[in-house]
Scaffold this motif. Structure first.
Motif, PDB file in Angstrom:
ATOM      1  N   THR A  22       0.857  -1.266  -0.193  1.00  9.30           N
ATOM      2  CA  THR A  22      -0.038   0.235  -0.079  1.00  9.30           C
ATOM      3  C   THR A  22       0.695   1.170   0.059  1.00  9.30           C
ATOM      4  N   MET A  23       2.108   1.295   0.549  1.00  7.33           N
ATOM      5  CA  MET A  23       2.947   2.421   0.705  1.00  7.33           C
ATOM      6  C   MET A  23       3.467   2.724  -0.649  1.00  7.33           C
ATOM      7  N   THR A  24       3.616   1.665  -1.423  1.00 14.30           N
ATOM      8  CA  THR A  24       4.321   1.896  -2.578  1.00 14.30           C
ATOM      9  C   THR A  24       3.137   2.534  -3.609  1.00 14.30           C
ATOM     10  N   ILE A  25       1.980   2.091  -3.528  1.00 13.11           N
ATOM     11  CA  ILE A  25       1.083   2.724  -4.367  1.00 13.11           C
ATOM     12  C   ILE A  25       0.569   4.069  -3.942  1.00 13.11           C
ATOM     13  N   ALA A  26       0.304   4.258  -2.429  1.00 14.14           N
ATOM     14  CA  ALA A  26       0.166   5.630  -1.941  1.00 14.14           C
ATOM     15  C   ALA A  26       1.143   6.633  -2.556  1.00 14.14           C
ATOM     16  N   ASP A  27       2.252   6.132  -2.310  1.00 19.94           N
ATOM     17  CA  ASP A  27       3.408   7.482  -2.685  1.00 19.94           C
ATOM     18  C   ASP A  27       3.319   7.461  -4.084  1.00 19.94           C
ATOM     19  N   ARG A  28       2.735   6.732  -4.888  1.00 18.87           N
ATOM     20  CA  ARG A  28       2.763   6.819  -6.646  1.00 18.87           C
ATOM     21  C   ARG A  28       1.537   7.840  -6.634  1.00 18.87           C
ATOM     22  N   GLN A  29       0.587   7.503  -5.807  1.00 22.04           N
ATOM     23  CA  GLN A  29      -0.921   8.323  -5.931  1.00 22.04           C
ATOM     24  C   GLN A  29      -0.984   9.498  -5.775  1.00 22.04           C
ATOM     25  N   SER A  30      -0.197   9.846  -4.458  1.00 24.79           N
ATOM     26  CA  SER A  30       0.061  11.420  -3.980  1.00 24.79           C
ATOM     27  C   SER A  30       0.793  12.170  -4.663  1.00 24.79           C
ATOM     28  N   HIS A  31       0.313  13.685  -4.531  1.00 23.67           N
ATOM     29  CA  HIS A  31       0.798  14.581  -5.224  1.00 23.67           C
ATOM     30  C   HIS A  31       0.902  15.634  -4.258  1.00 23.67           C
ATOM     31  N   ASP A  32       1.335  16.868  -4.749  1.00 22.22           N
ATOM     32  CA  ASP A  32       1.412  18.171  -3.950  1.00 22.22           C
ATOM     33  C   ASP A  32       0.245  18.600  -3.087  1.00 22.22           C
ATOM     34  N   ALA A  33       0.279  18.450  -1.630  1.00 24.61           N
ATOM     35  CA  ALA A  33      -0.648  18.929  -0.714  1.00 24.61           C
ATOM     36  C   ALA A  33      -1.510  17.728  -0.516  1.00 24.61           C
ATOM     37  N   ASP A  34      -1.534  16.605  -1.087  1.00 23.55           N
ATOM     38  CA  ASP A  34      -2.469  15.667  -1.110  1.00 23.55           C
ATOM     39  C   ASP A  34      -2.289  15.097   0.468  1.00 23.55           C
ATOM     40  N   VAL A  35      -3.123  14.313   0.883  1.00 19.09           N
ATOM     41  CA  VAL A  35      -3.239  13.559   2.195  1.00 19.09           C
ATOM     42  C   VAL A  35      -3.110  12.258   2.147  1.00 19.09           C
ATOM     43  N   VAL A  36      -2.259  11.590   2.714  1.00 17.25           N
ATOM     44  CA  VAL A  36      -2.469   9.817   2.731  1.00 17.25           C
ATOM     45  C   VAL A  36      -2.862   9.658   3.924  1.00 17.25           C
ATOM     46  N   LEU A  37      -3.992   9.140   4.101  1.00 17.63           N
ATOM     47  CA  LEU A  37      -4.375   8.728   5.589  1.00 17.63           C
ATOM     48  C   LEU A  37      -4.519   7.395   5.755  1.00 17.63           C
ATOM     49  N   PHE A  38      -3.730   6.693   6.699  1.00 13.29           N
ATOM     50  CA  PHE A  38      -3.978   5.282   7.012  1.00 13.29           C
ATOM     51  C   PHE A  38      -4.667   5.082   8.197  1.00 13.29           C
ATOM     52  N   SER A  39      -6.113   4.831   7.761  1.00 12.72           N
ATOM     53  CA  SER A  39      -6.884   4.772   8.958  1.00 12.72           C
ATOM     54  C   SER A  39      -7.737   3.247   8.579  1.00 12.72           C
ATOM     55  N   PRO A  40      -7.244   2.424   9.051  1.00  9.33           N
ATOM     56  CA  PRO A  40      -7.694   0.944   8.405  1.00  9.33           C
ATOM     57  C   PRO A  40      -9.164   0.399   8.399  1.00  9.33           C
ATOM     58  N   ALA A  41      -9.947   0.915   9.606  1.00  3.22           N
ATOM     59  CA  ALA A  41     -11.418   0.559   9.679  1.00  3.22           C
ATOM     60  C   ALA A  41     -11.465  -0.915   9.869  1.00  3.22           C
ATOM     61  N   CYS A  42     -10.326  -1.577  10.280  1.00  2.17           N
ATOM     62  CA  CYS A  42     -10.398  -3.005  10.430  1.00  2.17           C
ATOM     63  C   CYS A  42      -9.499  -3.455  11.571  1.00  2.17           C
ATOM     64  N   ALA A  43      -9.619  -4.670  12.095  1.00  2.00           N
ATOM     65  CA  ALA A  43      -8.715  -5.270  13.266  1.00  2.00           C
ATOM     66  C   ALA A  43      -7.400  -5.369  12.618  1.00  2.00           C
ATOM     67  N   SER A  44      -6.463  -5.837  13.167  1.00  2.00           N
ATOM     68  CA  SER A  44      -5.016  -5.883  12.823  1.00  2.00           C
ATOM     69  C   SER A  44      -4.605  -7.527  12.923  1.00  2.00           C
ATOM     70  N   PHE A  45      -5.526  -8.425  13.250  1.00  2.00           N
ATOM     71  CA  PHE A  45      -5.149  -9.742  13.525  1.00  2.00           C
ATOM     72  C   PHE A  45      -4.755 -10.689  12.292  1.00  2.00           C
ATOM     73  N   ASP A  46      -4.996 -10.180  11.233  1.00  2.40           N
ATOM     74  CA  ASP A  46      -4.696 -10.904   9.952  1.00  2.40           C
ATOM     75  C   ASP A  46      -3.333 -10.905   9.698  1.00  2.40           C
ATOM     76  N   GLN A  47      -2.473  -9.894  10.168  1.00  2.00           N
ATOM     77  CA  GLN A  47      -1.115  -9.870  10.023  1.00  2.00           C
ATOM     78  C   GLN A  47      -0.238  -9.300  11.136  1.00  2.00           C
ATOM     79  N   TYR A  48      -0.990  -8.924  12.034  1.00  2.04           N
ATOM     80  CA  TYR A  48      -0.222  -8.023  13.087  1.00  2.04           C
ATOM     81  C   TYR A  48      -0.800  -8.724  14.599  1.00  2.04           C
TER      82      TYR A  48
END
Length: 434
Positions: free
Chosen positions: A385-411
């Motif tokens: 997701t980080m690679t995609i978000a970095d590619r999708q975001s441009h000047d003054a954009d906001v990248v918001l990591f707000s999962p809306a899910c529990a973490s227990f599938d991978q963390y």
């Protein structure tokens, strides 16, 4: 009487430590072969203690025993009727607080969202009014660790898991901040989830409840204080975005409704406990709660790993829209879905979202409820997701990591997930600066 501890996580090991101080021997069981606190248990286990791993063997529990449950054990793993028939008591970890004689007053805070924030607010208000307090419960510190803490107040953040099994827990003040769809994978229905939450309120000496809940939820408490934003029928409310007490404004204008609601709950609590208290606006900074982590190429990256349900994510979008004034948002969602049904979404909030990146077990589920006008990109892991978000975001954009899910599938927790996001973001920042 035999005492049985189910689960060797953080709560289970603290329960075991406390019970071993007061009883000769205990039985510990965990369905996992190697639970996380097994080494800590081995360090305190004696020849009189017993430990069963890899299964929950209820036949090993004696009649007339007391079972102490760690939060999170699903109800379908507990044969309630069979245990009750054998005069076996089933108790939640928070019930152990009621065993202390001459205990401090207990403030219990529950709700789908905002618990940690309001707990911190209440502790701050108690401190400026000259009272000592200690915090525990549904956070990094198990409730049982309070039992030897000699302060004026115990402030306990309680989850629906803990309340579901609770037999004795009766706080002096109980707060119900809100109710939204959450933990349906565990409770199996919204009704069961609500019934667990209102246990805290119905047993409290004084109940403080978000006013809209009262319209469709049976609250059985004769000392009830309600709060709501801009609602004259509530005991505590706001006028023109200001909080009033006894007809006088006690805050300036507070623009975010979520912050006003949290403050209303905290102020109502301190007024219920203290005559003419000192109050002030206080906004605690919690780990991975909408934290501005980096600005890279004029793009703002926020870590909101603590948002483990839909309502928390939507609140984050509201806040971002207020902070940045109609921003363009790349929204990262994903993890473990806590329900299978399609949630109700405020589509207007997604007007600022140009792209959703969905990852993990919940990626397909997310793609079904994101508004059709919003682009959805699916991937497997947070690093993707980080690679995609970095590619999708441009000047003054906001990248918001707000999962809306529990973490227990991978963390193991939202904390570990939040730390991993920060680590991945540092890698992006270092690459850009090279």
């Amino acid at each position: 009487m035999q005492h049985v501890v189910i689960g060797l996580g953080k709560t289970g090991i603290e329960l075991a430590r406390y019970l071993k101080k007061h009883h000769q021997a205990i039985l510990v069981m965990d369905s996992r072969a190697k639970p996380p606190e097994l080494p800590a248990w081995r360090a305190i286990q004696t020849d009189q203690d017993r430990c069963i791993l890899g299964q929950l063997n209820w036949s090993e529990v004696n009649n007339n025993s007391t079972i102490w449950l760690s939060p999170g054990l699903p109800p379908n793993l507990l044969p309630d009727d069979a245990l009750v028939a054998r005069s076996i008591q089933i108790k939640s970890d928070i019930d152990i607080l009621m065993t202390r004689q001459q205990r401090p007053k207990i403030i219990a805070v529950t709700g789908s969202n905002g618990k940690s924030t309001v707990v911190e607010m209440i502790q701050h208000l108690l401190k400026i009014n000259g009272f000592s307090s200690a915090i525990a419960g549904n956070n990094a510190r198990p409730a049982v660790t309070l039992i030897d803490n000699h302060v004026d107040y115990w402030i306990v953040e309680v989850s629906s898991f803990q309340l579901h099994y609770s037999a004795d827990f009766s706080p002096d003040v109980g707060l119900l901040l809100n109710i939204s769809v959450d933990h349906q994978d565990w409770h199996q229905s919204m009704l069961h989830y609500i019934n667990s939450k209102i246990k805290c309120i119905n047993r409290a000496s004084c109940a403080i409840v978000y006013r809209p809940i009262l319209s469709n939820t049976p609250i059985k408490n004769t000392k009830l204080i309600s709060f709501d934003d801009d609602n004259p029928s509530a005991d505590w409310t706001t006028i023109n975005q200001q909080i009033y007490a006894a007809g006088k404004p006690i805050t300036g204008v507070i623009h975010m409704p979520i912050q006003r609601l949290n403050l209303l709950a905290a102020f109502a609590t301190i007024h219920a406990l203290v005559d003419q208290p000192v109050v002030e606006v206080y906004q605690p900074k919690l780990p991975y709660r909408l934290a501005l982590t980096a600005v890279i190429n004029d793009c703002y990256w926020y870590n909101d790993s603590k948002a483990t349900n839909i309502a928390a994510m939507q609140a984050a979008l509201q806040t971002i829209n207020h902070i940045h004034s109609q921003p363009i948002v790349v929204l990262i969602l994903g993890g473990f879905a806590k329900c299978e049904s399609i949630p109700e979404i405020d589509d207007t909030l997604f007007q600022i979202v140009k792209c959703v990146i969905a990852f993990g077990q919940a990626a397909d589920w997310i793609s079904h409820w994101v508004p059709k006008s919003t682009q959805v990109v699916r991937c497997e892991h947070l690093i993707d997701t980080m690679t995609i978000a970095d590619r999708q975001s441009h000047d003054a954009d906001v990248v918001l990591f707000s999962p809306a899910c529990a973490s227990f599938d991978q963390y193991t927790s939202y904390l570990e997930r939040g730390r991993h996001f920060d680590e991945l973001l540092r890698n992006i920042s270092e690459t850009v600066s090279c």
